[in-house]
Design a protein around this motif. Structure first.
Motif, PDB file in Angstrom:
ATOM      1  N   LYS A   1      -7.779  46.882  26.095  1.00 48.84           N
ATOM      2  CA  LYS A   1      -8.531  47.053  27.332  1.00 48.84           C
ATOM      3  C   LYS A   1      -7.687  47.750  28.407  1.00 48.84           C
ATOM      4  CE  LYS A   1     -11.156  43.701  28.673  1.00 48.84           C
ATOM      5  NZ  LYS A   1     -11.650  42.423  29.235  1.00 48.84           N
ATOM      6  N   ILE A   2      -8.363  48.591  29.216  1.00 47.64           N
ATOM      7  CA  ILE A   2      -7.727  49.248  30.361  1.00 47.64           C
ATOM      8  C   ILE A   2      -8.590  48.947  31.579  1.00 47.64           C
ATOM      9  CG2 ILE A   2      -6.899  51.415  31.341  1.00 47.64           C
ATOM     10  CD1 ILE A   2      -6.761  52.547  28.553  1.00 47.64           C
ATOM     11  N   VAL A   3      -8.001  48.328  32.587  1.00 51.14           N
ATOM     12  CA  VAL A   3      -8.720  47.890  33.779  1.00 51.14           C
ATOM     13  C   VAL A   3      -8.101  48.547  34.999  1.00 51.14           C
ATOM     14  CG1 VAL A   3      -9.428  45.906  35.166  1.00 51.14           C
ATOM     15  CG2 VAL A   3      -9.261  45.683  32.691  1.00 51.14           C
ATOM     16  N   VAL A   4      -8.974  48.984  35.916  1.00 51.24           N
ATOM     17  CA  VAL A   4      -8.541  49.561  37.194  1.00 51.24           C
ATOM     18  C   VAL A   4      -9.053  48.670  38.313  1.00 51.24           C
ATOM     19  CG1 VAL A   4      -8.743  51.507  38.781  1.00 51.24           C
ATOM     20  CG2 VAL A   4      -8.443  51.914  36.341  1.00 51.24           C
ATOM     21  N   SER A   5      -8.172  48.320  39.219  1.00 48.96           N
ATOM     22  CA  SER A   5      -8.536  47.576  40.421  1.00 48.96           C
ATOM     23  C   SER A   5      -8.493  48.522  41.613  1.00 48.96           C
ATOM     24  CB  SER A   5      -7.583  46.397  40.641  1.00 48.96           C
ATOM     25  OG  SER A   5      -7.883  45.726  41.854  1.00 48.96           O
ATOM     26  N   MET A   6      -9.615  48.626  42.323  1.00 43.84           N
ATOM     27  CA  MET A   6      -9.707  49.474  43.521  1.00 43.84           C
ATOM     28  C   MET A   6      -9.797  48.551  44.736  1.00 43.84           C
ATOM     29  SD  MET A   6     -12.473  52.341  42.221  1.00 43.84           S
ATOM     30  CE  MET A   6     -12.103  53.433  43.583  1.00 43.84           C
ATOM     31  N   TRP A   7      -8.818  48.677  45.628  1.00 43.88           N
ATOM     32  CA  TRP A   7      -8.789  47.852  46.839  1.00 43.88           C
ATOM     33  C   TRP A   7      -8.885  48.760  48.059  1.00 43.88           C
ATOM     34  CZ3 TRP A   7      -3.906  45.892  49.620  1.00 43.88           C
ATOM     35  CH2 TRP A   7      -4.275  45.058  50.695  1.00 43.88           C
TER      36      TRP A   7
ATOM     37  N   ASP B   1     -15.027  42.956  43.467  1.00 47.64           N
ATOM     38  CA  ASP B   1     -13.828  42.129  43.452  1.00 47.64           C
ATOM     39  C   ASP B   1     -13.584  41.651  44.877  1.00 47.64           C
ATOM     40  OD1 ASP B   1     -11.631  40.778  42.703  1.00 47.64           O
ATOM     41  OD2 ASP B   1     -10.449  42.500  42.075  1.00 47.64           O
ATOM     42  N   GLY B   2     -14.198  40.540  45.237  1.00 48.85           N
ATOM     43  CA  GLY B   2     -14.123  40.064  46.610  1.00 48.85           C
ATOM     44  C   GLY B   2     -15.028  40.869  47.517  1.00 48.85           C
ATOM     45  N   THR B   3     -14.672  40.901  48.801  1.00 42.38           N
ATOM     46  CA  THR B   3     -15.475  41.607  49.799  1.00 42.38           C
ATOM     47  C   THR B   3     -14.970  43.005  50.099  1.00 42.38           C
ATOM     48  OG1 THR B   3     -14.156  40.639  51.593  1.00 42.38           O
ATOM     49  CG2 THR B   3     -16.134  39.441  50.889  1.00 42.38           C
ATOM     50  N   ASP B   4     -13.829  43.399  49.514  1.00 40.47           N
ATOM     51  CA  ASP B   4     -13.274  44.718  49.837  1.00 40.47           C
ATOM     52  C   ASP B   4     -12.677  45.408  48.622  1.00 40.47           C
ATOM     53  OD1 ASP B   4     -11.142  43.064  49.452  1.00 40.47           O
ATOM     54  OD2 ASP B   4     -10.182  43.437  51.391  1.00 40.47           O
TER      55      ASP B   4
END
Length: 494
Positions: free
Chosen positions: A7-13, A103-106
């Motif tokens: 798996k490859i996951v990207v988190s955008m904040w 992913d949360g509010t932001d």
């Protein structure tokens, strides 16, 4: 290329999501902050980059922020608009992969497994994300890893780094807060000398689990890939639209109504499945010459009964020019409201009255507009002319009635002076060129002005209202102003 497998996951904040959303609408070239009232204190909710460089931070009081920065520009925060904006960003992010969740509010989380080759490499994909976000005026920090927890940690605490080695080694230098722990647990761990994820990994698990519970170990295992964590994409809202294509064009009114009935059936079934009702329907009729006409129907109440809706289309469809024939019809519920399922019984039988009234309001509204069908609603004021408001009947409910100790006239108009002296109603007087004689009186009812409002009509002071029945059959509502003696007629009973 990404060194991990699977798996490859990207988190955008988006660390300044709220402020940058507001600045997209009202640009400000100055220190800027959004404020929100929390714990009876106006606090800083989100800042722009200029305000952060001056030392301001989230959670500080607005008074302290203005003491540090007198030129600070503030506006009230709108978390509801932020949520809508994040939903729009989620739809935009589906250009990179179909599995995108909040992913949360932001922030957003993307499962880009099998999609990175479309950009040549993971680095090219991340660069494309940064470039497009920057072009939209948004600050974004990215993290890419083979677990959701590691990607989140890199985005928030790793300066957007890419996990290109073993998770335990890559995350070892990050603070314990990067494991998505609450502030209380992070502070407690730091007091024990466990400041980084590497410190946690080097500590025996059993004592930590006994002291902090299973959540700490779960977050650590999720970040390191020992415990699975899925990316749940947000489901798109249901689309309430149906289409019908004809093998041969139709043009007769009866055929068009029959086709509309066929469209209403599945549309209302879908509305019932989601416990919703339509407030506005749009019927598009496409002709064989590629021209199209629309029939819009706005309803006085949320509705999903095809038998009640179908007759309401008759007026609009009667004005349609079919030309050489209609080969396609499309029905869409443009405005939808919640309409929970109701218990069938005696209560449902009594509800037929309001349903017929709503159908009548809809029929009249199709001719003169729903906004022009109005009703009187009670208002919180003891002043007669302020005790009601006028609202569109389709967008208001008349559940609660007036609670007045004394009867009020059916007709109320601006005060009209009459001749009279003394505190009791005159025995004879003239009103609207009519000579009237008093037969019976009821009163007085003293009403004082609302001192907190400046009303020119009530500057004469308190009023003593009388219900006067005349020998000529008129039943009038008179009042006397003792502070500035005078008699007036303000209403007439039916």
């Amino acid at each position: 290329m990404f060194a991990g497998t699977g798996k490859i996951v990207v988190s955008m904040w988006f660390p300044r999501l709220s402020s940058e959303r507001a600045l997209r609408i009202w640009p400000v070239d100055a220190p800027f902050a959004l404020t929100l009232r929390q714990n009876n204190t106006e606090q800083v909710y989100c800042l722009n980059a200029q305000a952060e460089k001056l030392g301001l931070h989230r959670g500080m009081s607005v008074a302290d922020a203005r003491a540090f920065c007198p030129d600070l520009v503030t506006r009230p925060a709108r978390p509801d608009l932020d949520a809508r904006f994040l939903s729009a960003l989620r739809r935009w992010a589906t250009r990179y992969c179909p599995w995108v969740g909040r992913d949360g509010t932001d922030g957003l989380v993307l499962d880009v497994t099998g999609s990175t080759h479309l950009w040549g490499s993971e680095a090219n994909m991340l660069e494309d994300m940064r470039r497009r976000a920057g072009r939209a005026g948004l600050t974004v920090r990215l993290g890419l890893a083979n677990t959701r927890g590691a990607a989140w940690a890199l985005a928030h605490y790793g300066n957007g780094a890419t996990l290109a080695q073993e998770p335990q080694k890559a995350l070892a230098h990050l603070p314990v807060a990067a494991l998505r722990l609450d502030e209380t647990m992070s502070t407690a761990l730091q007091r024990l000398g466990l400041r980084t994820i590497g410190d946690l990994c080097a500590t025996a698990r059993a004592p930590l689990a006994r002291r902090f519970g299973p959540k700490l170990m779960l977050r650590l295992d999720q970040a390191l890939g020992h415990s699975p964590e899925t990316v749940n994409p947000e489901a798109d809202p249901p689309h309430y639209g149906v289409r019908l294509t004809f093998p041969d064009p139709i043009g007769l009114m009866a055929d068009v109504m029959a086709a509309t009935s066929r469209l209403l059936g599945p549309l209302c079934d879908k509305l019932k499945t989601h416990e919703a009702g339509a407030r506005a329907l749009t019927l598009t009729l496409r002709r064989v010459d590629q021209g199209s006409q629309q029939v819009e129907l706005r309803l006085a109440a949320a509705m999903r009964d095809p038998r009640r809706i179908l007759p309401l289309f008759e007026r609009g469809l009667s004005e349609v020019d079919a030309g050489f024939g209609i080969d396609q019809m499309r029905l869409v519920a443009a405005v939808v409201e919640p309409l929970p399922v109701q218990q069938i019984g005696a209560a449902s039988a009594r509800s037929s009255g309001p349903d017929r009234l709503n159908d009548l309001i809809t029929r009249i509204g199709t001719r003169i507009g729903l906004e022009n069908v109005q009703r009187f609603l009670p208002a919180d004021s003891h002043i007669p002319e302020r005790s009601f408001i006028i609202a569109p009947a389709a967008y208001s409910t008349a559940e609660n009635g007036w609670s007045v100790g004394r009867p009020r006239p059916l007709r109320l108009f601006p005060p009209e002076p009459i001749a009279g002296t003394g505190p009791r109603p005159p025995e004879r007087f003239r009103w609207r060129r009519m000579a009237l004689a008093t037969a019976r009186t009821t009163g007085p009812e003293r009403i004082a002005p609302e001192w907190w409002l400046d009303d020119e009509g009530w500057r004469t002071g308190m009023r003593d209202y009388w219900h006067v029945e005349t020998r000529q059959g008129r039943r009038l509502w008179l009042y006397y102003t003792p502070q500035n003696p005078g008699w007036f007629v303000q209403g007439e009973f039916a």
